[in-house]
Each structure stands twice: as structure tokens, then as C-alpha cells.
Design an enzyme around this catalytic site. Structure first.
Site, PDB file in Angstrom:
ATOM      1  N   ASN A  22       9.249 -61.762 -62.672  1.00  0.00           N
ATOM      2  CA  ASN A  22      10.272 -62.160 -61.823  1.00  0.00           C
ATOM      3  C   ASN A  22      10.265 -61.295 -60.425  1.00  0.00           C
ATOM      4  O   ASN A  22      11.191 -61.867 -59.488  1.00  0.00           O
ATOM      5  CB  ASN A  22      11.687 -62.592 -62.496  1.00  0.00           C
ATOM      6  CG  ASN A  22      12.188 -61.185 -63.135  1.00  0.00           C
ATOM      7  OD1 ASN A  22      11.803 -60.204 -62.630  1.00  0.00           O
ATOM      8  ND2 ASN A  22      13.216 -61.470 -63.891  1.00  0.00           N
ATOM      9  N   GLY A  80       9.936 -55.151 -60.677  1.00  0.00           N
ATOM     10  CA  GLY A  80       8.716 -55.353 -60.533  1.00  0.00           C
ATOM     11  C   GLY A  80       8.332 -55.157 -59.102  1.00  0.00           C
ATOM     12  O   GLY A  80       8.912 -55.688 -58.059  1.00  0.00           O
ATOM     13  N   TYR A  96      21.283 -50.776 -74.448  1.00  0.00           N
ATOM     14  CA  TYR A  96      20.131 -51.025 -74.261  1.00  0.00           C
ATOM     15  C   TYR A  96      19.310 -51.018 -75.523  1.00  0.00           C
ATOM     16  O   TYR A  96      18.441 -51.794 -75.867  1.00  0.00           O
ATOM     17  CB  TYR A  96      19.391 -50.150 -72.996  1.00  0.00           C
ATOM     18  CG  TYR A  96      17.839 -50.063 -73.059  1.00  0.00           C
ATOM     19  CD1 TYR A  96      17.079 -50.881 -72.669  1.00  0.00           C
ATOM     20  CD2 TYR A  96      17.193 -48.705 -73.307  1.00  0.00           C
ATOM     21  CE1 TYR A  96      15.850 -50.965 -72.627  1.00  0.00           C
ATOM     22  CE2 TYR A  96      15.809 -48.743 -73.474  1.00  0.00           C
ATOM     23  CZ  TYR A  96      15.111 -49.696 -73.081  1.00  0.00           C
ATOM     24  OH  TYR A  96      13.583 -49.636 -73.133  1.00  0.00           O
TER      25      TYR A  96
HETATM   26  N1  UFG Z   1      18.399 -35.497 -67.003  1.00  0.00           N
HETATM   27  C1  UFG Z   1      18.734 -34.460 -66.139  1.00  0.00           C
HETATM   28  N2  UFG Z   1      18.797 -34.660 -64.753  1.00  0.00           N
HETATM   29  C2  UFG Z   1      18.772 -35.944 -64.040  1.00  0.00           C
HETATM   30  C3  UFG Z   1      18.170 -36.800 -65.006  1.00  0.00           C
HETATM   31  C4  UFG Z   1      17.661 -36.657 -66.424  1.00  0.00           C
HETATM   32  O1  UFG Z   1      19.181 -33.294 -66.518  1.00  0.00           O
HETATM   33  O2  UFG Z   1      18.803 -36.123 -62.958  1.00  0.00           O
HETATM   34  C5  UFG Z   1      18.097 -35.400 -68.123  1.00  0.00           C
HETATM   35  C6  UFG Z   1      18.775 -36.318 -69.159  1.00  0.00           C
HETATM   36  O3  UFG Z   1      20.113 -35.647 -69.336  1.00  0.00           O
HETATM   37  C7  UFG Z   1      17.798 -36.064 -70.250  1.00  0.00           C
HETATM   38  C8  UFG Z   1      16.531 -35.777 -69.771  1.00  0.00           C
HETATM   39  O4  UFG Z   1      16.711 -35.331 -68.693  1.00  0.00           O
HETATM   40  O5  UFG Z   1      18.187 -35.161 -71.218  1.00  0.00           O
HETATM   41  C9  UFG Z   1      15.593 -37.107 -69.800  1.00  0.00           C
HETATM   42  O6  UFG Z   1      16.411 -37.891 -69.019  1.00  0.00           O
HETATM   43  P1  UFG Z   1      15.621 -39.575 -68.523  1.00  0.00           P
HETATM   44  O7  UFG Z   1      16.951 -40.273 -68.068  1.00  0.00           O
HETATM   45  O8  UFG Z   1      14.463 -39.131 -67.896  1.00  0.00           O
HETATM   46  O9  UFG Z   1      15.331 -40.252 -69.850  1.00  0.00           O
HETATM   47  P2  UFG Z   1      16.143 -40.648 -71.375  1.00  0.00           P
HETATM   48  O10 UFG Z   1      15.546 -39.692 -72.327  1.00  0.00           O
HETATM   49  O11 UFG Z   1      17.544 -40.561 -70.971  1.00  0.00           O
HETATM   50  O12 UFG Z   1      15.606 -42.115 -71.547  1.00  0.00           O
HETATM   51  C10 UFG Z   1      14.312 -42.302 -71.974  1.00  0.00           C
HETATM   52  C11 UFG Z   1      13.954 -43.678 -71.435  1.00  0.00           C
HETATM   53  C12 UFG Z   1      14.958 -44.787 -71.783  1.00  0.00           C
HETATM   54  C13 UFG Z   1      15.029 -44.555 -73.326  1.00  0.00           C
HETATM   55  C14 UFG Z   1      15.311 -43.249 -73.938  1.00  0.00           C
HETATM   56  C15 UFG Z   1      15.403 -43.183 -75.314  1.00  0.00           C
HETATM   57  O13 UFG Z   1      13.979 -43.633 -69.888  1.00  0.00           O
HETATM   58  O14 UFG Z   1      14.547 -46.064 -71.534  1.00  0.00           O
HETATM   59  O15 UFG Z   1      14.443 -42.503 -73.207  1.00  0.00           O
HETATM   60  O16 UFG Z   1      16.292 -42.267 -75.678  1.00  0.00           O
HETATM   61  F1  UFG Z   1      15.990 -45.563 -73.748  1.00  0.00           F
END
Ligand code: UFG
Length: 327
Positions: free
Chosen positions: A32, A36, A141
Site C-alpha cells: 500500500n 514502503g 506490536y
Molecule cells: N538504541 C539506542 N539508541 C537509539 C536507538 C536504539 O540506544 O537511538 C538501543 C535500544 O535501546 C536497544 C538497541 O539499541 O537496546 C536496539 O534497538 P532497535 O530499536 O534498533 O531494535 P529493538 O531491539 O528495540 O527492536 C527490534 C526490532 C523490533 C522487534 C524487536 C524485538 O526492530 O521490530 O527487535 O525485540 F520488535
């Protein structure tokens, strides 16, 4: 074999479409284009713009195209947004999948591979995480993805349909061909945000929390290259085609890196100092998420090709430096 890819213009979807086309599949894409990009769709794939919640639209394509199997990425996937606007997640992720399943059952399409997530586990009880671990999502989510898995379980028992659910850990990197990569708006993921610093779009990277029980106090994640995820979808579709039963697989490298290790590796790759700012913990972040992907390796024959973080971040850097504003 003709594969319908839902959400094939998104990050993981577009990489899977490239790998499917390269492997000789005929690919039909529906997206959609809310998150994307048309430019991300492989030129050899047939593209339909539309929403899977639109049953008439979907029925029309399933009647017209002779589809052998479906790969389903079409979903909302931002953890933070899902907490503020859960109804959007129930509508897009669950209502969308319900309409899709109705249409698949009506058209006799019996194979589907779909995106799930490590967020179905919540805070893990032990590491590495096995598929049999407790599922207790800490955000909406993850809850909608777990509900999707349950929907597939019951529908597959009642109808002639088999599924594979792929629980991704931290998807990252970009296609080495440099044509497609990660482009989210807003961006919330660590690696693309870190790379915005050397790309001149951000002055520093925030580190969320420095008091976790990990080697340097920052969260540990299992970073898996998007092309390796793409390959797993092809293997899962082949597994179903050979008569494999419905199944759930984790997809990760089985190695954890702290936030500070990711930043240090990005410094090395980009040759930039990348200043950090230490901030409060981000709500809902589990401290450590590392996958056991032994089951995918054993049952699907999956072998991730991008095991080291430096190579993974190099592919992401190649994309971001050439496409600083995305597509
Ligand atoms: N982080 C920072 N600074 C930032 C962004 C992220 O320190 O600016 C940290 C987060 O706190 C986390 C790590 O980097 O500890 C990874 O964060 P992401 O947002 O890159 O990824 P997540 O682990 O939160 O999320 C990923 C996927 C989600 C999924 C999740 C499963 O993006 O879709 O893993 O837990 F749901």
C-alpha cells in the site's frame, strides 16, 4: 513457481523480492506504499498498489494471478507507535491478516511464510532463546504478531493451509548491490541512526540506558543481515512446497552485541568519531535478546552468510552514504 509478496516494497520485503527474482521465482508484489517505496520493488516483479484489508482488491489479484505461495510482510512494525496507537496495530496486523486468510482459503492457496518477531517473547527467562520459550510480549506490536501466529495455527487446523512463522531478531544491513536498503520514517533502529552521525544528519547517538546487567551496561541484541533473512523465506517456502508441516523458527546469528559495541564497530567502518549521549532506559527494552536458530539451521538448512558485525554495518553504510535521504 509464482510467489505473492505482501509488503514487498518495505525493508525486509524488498530484499526478499530481490533474492526470489535472483533464484528464478516469478514474483507478484502487493504494497500500500504507506511505509514502503515503489523504487524498492525489483523491476522484474509485477507490482500492485493496494491494501490487503481491501478484500475486493485482494480477491481480484488472487483470482487473476496463479499464486503458488504467499510471503506476508504487510504489517506495522514500530514498537513505540504500537504502545501509543494499539488500534492501528490490531487493524493493520490482525484485520489485514484475517482478510488475507479468508481470501487464501477461498482461492485454495495453501502455503504462507510470514514475519514474526523476537518481540513475541518479551523479557526472556533464559538465553539463547528457543522457539519453545515462554511468549509474553511487553508491547502491543509483539502481541499482535503473537496473535497472528495463533490465528494461523487455528486456521491451518480447519483448512488445507500450512504456514511458517519466522521470528526475526534485529534485522539490519542492506543488499550488497547498493540498490536497496533500510529507509524508515521516522527511523527508530540503532544502526541506521548511528550511521546518520557520520552522514552529517545527526550530531550524536543517544544510548538508552547504561545500567543493564551486561558487560558494558548497554542492551545486547542479535543483529541479523536482511539478505540472510530473505534467504530464510525462500528456504521456508521450499520446505512447505516439499510438504513440511506448519512451523515456527527463530532467525538470528546467535551472537549478541551491546549498543556500545555496535557504535564502536560503526566508528571503525565509517572512520568517524560518532559522539554518544547517555540517556535514560527506553521503556519496554529487554536487556538481552539472543536467538537460538539451531532449528532453522537443522530443519530449513539455513546458514547465515553475514556473521560478523563489521561486514553487516559496511553493507548498511554503503547504502546510507549513497542514499542519505532514502529512496
Ligand atoms: N538504541 C539506542 N539508541 C537509539 C536507538 C536504539 O540506544 O537511538 C538501543 C535500544 O535501546 C536497544 C538497541 O539499541 O537496546 C536496539 O534497538 P532497535 O530499536 O534498533 O531494535 P529493538 O531491539 O528495540 O527492536 C527490534 C526490532 C523490533 C522487534 C524487536 C524485538 O526492530 O521490530 O527487535 O525485540 F520488535
Amino acid at each position: 513457481m509464482r510467489i505473492l509478496v505482501l509488503g514487498g516494497a518495505g525493508y525486509i520485503g524488498s530484499h526478499t523480492v530481490y533474492e526470489l527474482v535472483d533464484a528464478g521465482y516469478e514474483v507478484i508484489v502487493i504494497d500500500n506504499l504507506l511505509t514502503g517505496f515503489k523504487e524498492a520493488v525489483h523491476p522484474q516483479a509485477k507490482f500492485y498498489e493496494g491494501d490487503i484489508r481491501d478484500k475486493i482488491f485482494l480477491d481480484n489479484i488472487l483470482s487473476k494471478e496463479k499464486i503458488d505461495g504467499v510471503i506476508h510482510f504487510a504489517a506495522s512494525s514500530q514498537v513505540g507507535e504500537s504502545m501509543k496507537n494499539p488500534l492501528k496495530y490490531y487493524n493493520n496486523n490482525l484485520c489485514g491478516t484475517e482478510v488475507l486468510l479468508e481470501s487464501m482459503v477461498e482461492h485454495g492457496i495453501d502455503k504462507i511464510v510470514f514475519s514474526s518477531t523476537a518481540a513475541t517473547y518479551g523479557e526472556p527467562e533464559s538465553i539463547p532463546i528457543l522457539e519453545t520459550a515462554r511468549t509474553l510480549p511487553t508491547n502491543c506490536y509483539g502481541e499482535t504478531k503473537l496473535s497472528m501466529e495463533k490465528m494461523f495455527k487455528w486456521i491451518s487446523k480447519a483448512h488445507n493451509l500450512r504456514y511458517v512463522s519466522l521470528r526475526y531478531f534485529n534485522a539490519c544491513g542492506a543488499h550488497p548491490n547498493g540498490k536497496i536498503g533500510e529507509a524508515h520514517n521516522p527511523e527508530t533502529h540503532l544502526i541506521p541512526l548511528v550511521l546518520q552521525v557520520p552522514n552529517g544528519k545527526r550530531e550524536y547517538i543517544s544510548v538508552f540506558g547504561n545500567d543493564y546487567d551486561t558487560k558494558d551496561g548497554t542492551c545486547v541484541r542479535d543483529y541479523i543481515h536482511v539478505n540472510d533473512l530473505a534467504q530464510a523465506h525462500i528456504l521456508a517456502m521450499e520446505y512447505l512446497s516439499k510438504g513440511g508441516e506448519s512451523n515456527i523458527f527463530n532467525l538470528g546469528n546467535g551472537v549478541g552485541f551491546t549498543v556500545k559495541e555496535v557504535i564502536e564497530t560503526a566508528r571503525k567502518v565509517t572512520n568517524h568519531t560518532i559522539p554518544i549521549r547517555e540517556e535514560e532506559r527506553r521503556a519496554g527494552d529487554p536487556s538481552v535478546l539472543i536467538a537460538s536458530s539451531e532449528k532453522a539451521r537443522k530443519v530449513l538448512g539455513w546458514k547465515p552468510q553475514y556473521a560478523d558485525l563489521e561486514t553487516i554495518i559496511s553493507t548498511a553504510w554503503k547504502w546510507h552514504v549513497n542514499h542519505p535521504d532514502g529512496y
